[in-house]
Design an enzyme around this catalytic site. Structure first.
Site, PDB file in Angstrom:
ATOM      1  N   GLU A  57       0.812  -1.226   0.000  1.00 55.29           N
ATOM      2  CA  GLU A  57       0.000   0.000   0.000  1.00 55.29           C
ATOM      3  C   GLU A  57       0.840   1.269   0.000  1.00 55.29           C
ATOM      4  OE1 GLU A  57      -2.687  -3.259   1.250  1.00 55.29           O
ATOM      5  OE2 GLU A  57      -0.661  -2.652   1.832  1.00 55.29           O
TER       6      GLU A  57
ATOM      7  N   HIS B 266      -9.488  -5.854  11.194  1.00 55.49           N
ATOM      8  CA  HIS B 266     -10.212  -5.620   9.947  1.00 55.49           C
ATOM      9  C   HIS B 266     -11.563  -4.946  10.191  1.00 55.49           C
ATOM     10  CE1 HIS B 266      -8.051  -8.810   7.229  1.00 55.49           C
ATOM     11  NE2 HIS B 266      -7.214  -8.029   7.885  1.00 55.49           N
TER      12      HIS B 266
END
Length: 325
Positions: free
Chosen positions: A60, A129
């Protein structure tokens, strides 16, 4: 008018803008060959090719940095994160580069980029998450933060975000990608920074945003059966935040409840509470109530998760509390 899903209108918005402007490209993990982790870029590789729909490695920081740098060469990238939990790997790039390029270059470079993907919890996905970072990014000058709650708003706001010359954090939800809505055939955009009153009411103002606003609608329906009229405001944009719509509503109802899927400390609800007591204190007939997740990481066990995330019953309790019922 056709009925379309949230994921379909996300792909539509990106595709329409990419047809309009060749400087726009999409980059992220599995956005091309796999049609997106949640199929929100379905068909885009076939139409635009691999130079404009780019599968990135699991890095990322790397692909975010490449995209940010490309804005200074005239590109207008869209960066997809599989979830915003993974944006933390790129948070230095987002906060120390994207948000500051315009100021630190003395206005020589804009940074027209959209960072998009799912936010907050989606059931039993575990603590790492299931996090909502809207308030984190909204704390940063130079970033705009958009959190739509339905397909119509999502499409109009995403098109505006892509056209914006500032970096925009565009936050969706795994649990909304299958939501369906009747969509207009003609093109439209929605202005960033404008909240919308989704339901008119007279007794209590209820402010929320993102997928958790569905609990607000359930609560408003139940409270209506008891003769309590709730005005529901969807922020749609967290930064810039439409304070005026909230102030106007509070001056009418004299009561405020804020529902947010995030931790309580330094939340968006905290900011709204401060601004309302600063600008509309004399209109309040009761202390403001905020409803958030519990102040702990998201549990995995289903019974614990159910107590962690806000529910309609929590909203009903809060509304009755500010009405002294």
């Amino acid at each position: 008018m056709a009925i379309k899903t949230f994921r379909e209108v996300i792909a539509e918005a990106m595709s329409e803008e990419m047809r309009r402007d060749e400087s726009i490209f999409l980059i992220g993990e599995e956005v091309a060959e796999y049609n997106g982790a949640y199929k929100a870029s379905k068909g885009m590789l076939d139409e635009f090719g691999s130079k404009r729909v780019i599968d990135a490695p699991i890095a990322e920081s790397g692909f975010s940095g490449i995209a940010i740098g490309s804005t200074m060469t005239g590109c207008r990238p869209i960066v997809e994160y599989m979830t915003f939990n993974f944006s933390l790997v790129a948070i230095d790039q987002i906060i120390n580069n994207a948000a500051k390029i315009y100021q630190m270059s003395g206005g020589q470079f804009n940074c027209p980029i959209v960072f998009r993907g799912p936010t907050a919890s989606a059931g039993q996905l575990g603590a790492t998450h299931s996090q909502a970072f809207e308030n984190w990014y909204a704390n940063v000058p130079g970033l705009k933060v958009v959190v739509p709650s339905n397909p119509y708003d999502a499409k109009g706001l995403l098109k505006s975000a892509i056209r914006d010359n500032d970096p925009v954090i565009f936050m969706e939800s795994e649990q909304m990608y299958g939501d369906k809505m009747e969509m207009p055939d003609e093109e439209y955009t929605i202005e960033i920074g404008k909240a919308e009153i989704k339901r008119e009411g007279t007794d209590v103002t209820l402010v929320s945003f993102g997928k958790i606003i569905k609990q607000a609608y359930i609560a408003a329906d139940e409270l209506a059966k008891e003769g309590i009229s709730v005005e529901v405001i969807d922020l749609r944009t967290v930064r810039p935040l439409d304070y005026d719509t909230i102030f106007k509503s509070v001056k009418k109802t004299n009561r405020l409840v804020v529902l947010e899927e995030a931790w309580p400390f330094a939340s968006v609800a905290s900011e709204i509470t401060y601004m309302v007591q600063q600008k509309a204190f004399d209109y309040l007939d009761a202390p403001i109530k905020r409803i958030t997740t519990k102040d702990t990481s998201a549990p995995y066990a289903p019974n614990l998760y159910e107590t962690w995330i806000p529910k309609a019953k929590d909203v009903i309790e809060a509304v009755k509390s500010v009405m002294y019922k």
